[in-house]
Design an enzyme around this catalytic site. Structure first.
Site, short mmCIF file in Angstrom:
data_model
loop_
_atom_site.label_atom_id
_atom_site.label_comp_id
_atom_site.label_asym_id
_atom_site.label_seq_id
_atom_site.Cartn_x
_atom_site.Cartn_y
_atom_site.Cartn_z
N CYS A 128 0.81 -1.23 0.00
CA CYS A 128 0.00 0.00 0.00
C CYS A 128 0.85 1.29 0.00
O CYS A 128 0.47 2.28 -0.63
CB CYS A 128 -0.98 0.00 1.16
N HIS A 156 -2.14 6.51 3.99
CA HIS A 156 -0.68 6.41 4.14
C HIS A 156 -0.05 7.64 3.48
O HIS A 156 -0.32 7.92 2.30
CB HIS A 156 -0.14 5.17 3.43
#
Ligand code: A2P
Length: 337
Positions: free
Chosen positions: A129, A251
């Site tokens: 990710c 993120h």
């Protein structure tokens, strides 16, 4: 086309939930949707955009007739079951790290290296990710100017570690709220934990993943190795640090990038803004909260490098459950419609 059989493996997990939602949100043409998880969840009925569906036990589920299988149930499950699903005729899109560095398995960021997906042998890997979010910002610059090296530090949300990590952050935030002054004066009492070895509530863990080599974690090695594979630059210099922060979703990555042909910040902003799936935010700084629940990766703070001249520094942030995982997997599947 409306008769595809699609399986979501790990359907009860943090990524699996978003996969279920996005399939119907994007009107993915499904005749039959099958949901699989562990024995613990087998028999549970989940409402989906394709009706109420009973969760099957992955260990006993029959893969015959599945066209596309989206796997997000951890590396061990992928290693054990993905080859069987592929042999039974499914295109497996695997969100775990099990096959990412396998030379016969394409590692695909949709809108970055779609063409690689065509060379699959039954399994296509969905990148990590953090790498995924960064690649959305970096690939347009690489195509124009040839990326040679980067220093990248991640600020990763807890949902990247799954539902249990989300629960642990929530519990610890509540635990510390009972005696907040101890967070300032010291003397705090350690909360219970089962996911992170140090407290994540009101704290930052400058260590994400597991130690693998020379003091680096597996998350850091993924950032190096997967970036090299996706951009097809085997010698790319990557200096990674992965940090876990007490956010739920999104993120962020702070990166300094150096290219064969130097780029100005204005050129970089234009290249990123013109690329699909990524937006440049210059007037307002993009934060993880801004990225939560949306598809696009957001890029802010594009500026000239100050030390080693000729590079560009930037901040990129993206929903790790969407573009960082479920959305990208479904975008890969859409390449085959
Ligand atoms: P279950 O909910 O039945 O445990 P997360 O990343 O949020 O932790 O989710 C992990 C996903 O992987 C869940 O859907 C979980 O199902 C599934 N999973 C975990 N272990 C197994 C297993 N042994 N067999 C099948 N699915 C599993």
């Amino acid at each position: 086309m409306s008769d595809l059989t699609v399986a979501v493996v790990g359907a009860t997990g943090a990524v699996g939930r978003v996969m279920r939602d996005l399939l119907s949100e994007r009107s993915f043409p499904i005749g039959e949707l099958r949901l699989m998880a562990s024995e613990r969840s087998a028999g549970t009925v989940i409402e989906t955009g394709y009706g109420a569906i009973e969760v099957e036990d992955l260990a006993t589920a029959d893969p015959a007739g599945i066209d596309i299988a989206l796997f997000s149930a951890g590396g061990d499950r992928s290693r054990q079951y993905a080859p069987t699903f592929a042999q039974a005729g499914a295109i497996v899109i695997d969100n775990s790290s099990a096959f990412r560095m396998d030379r016969s398995v394409p590692l695909v960021v949709a809108d970055v290296n779609d063409e690689a997906a065509r060379r699959h042998n039954g399994i296509i890997a969905n990148p990590n990710c953090t790498t995924m979010v960064l690649m959305m910002a970096v690939a347009p610059l690489h195509r124009a100017a040839g990326l040679q090296g980067m220093v990248a530090t991640s600020y990763q949300s807890v949902s990247g570690t799954g539902n249990s990590a989300i629960a642990e952050l929530r519990d610890q935030v509540e635990w510390f709220a009972r005696s907040p002054q101890a967070l300032i004066d010291g003397g705090w009492e350690a909360p219970d934990h089962s996911v992170f070895t140090r407290p994540i509530g009101w704290n930052v863990l400058p260590f994400a993943g597991n130690l693998v080599e020379d003091g680096y974690t597996d998350e850091e090695m993924k950032l190096q190795n997967e970036s090299r594979k996706i951009l097809d630059v085997p010698e790319l210099l990557v200096e990674p640090t992965c940090v876990r922060v007490p956010t739920l979703v999104g993120h962020g990555i702070s990166a300094s990038l150096w290219f064969r042909d130097p780029l100005t910040p204005d050129q970089a902003a234009k290249l990123i803004d013109e690329a699909p799936g990524v937006q440049v935010w210059m007037d307002q700084v993009a934060t993880p909260l801004d990225s939560a629940g949306i598809d696009d990766v957001l890029v802010s703070r594009i500026r000239r490098t100050l030390g080693e001249q000729g590079g560009v520094s930037l901040w990129a942030v993206g929903d790790n459950l969407r573009k960082g995982a479920a959305l990208n997997a479904i975008q890969i599947a859409e390449l085959f419609l």
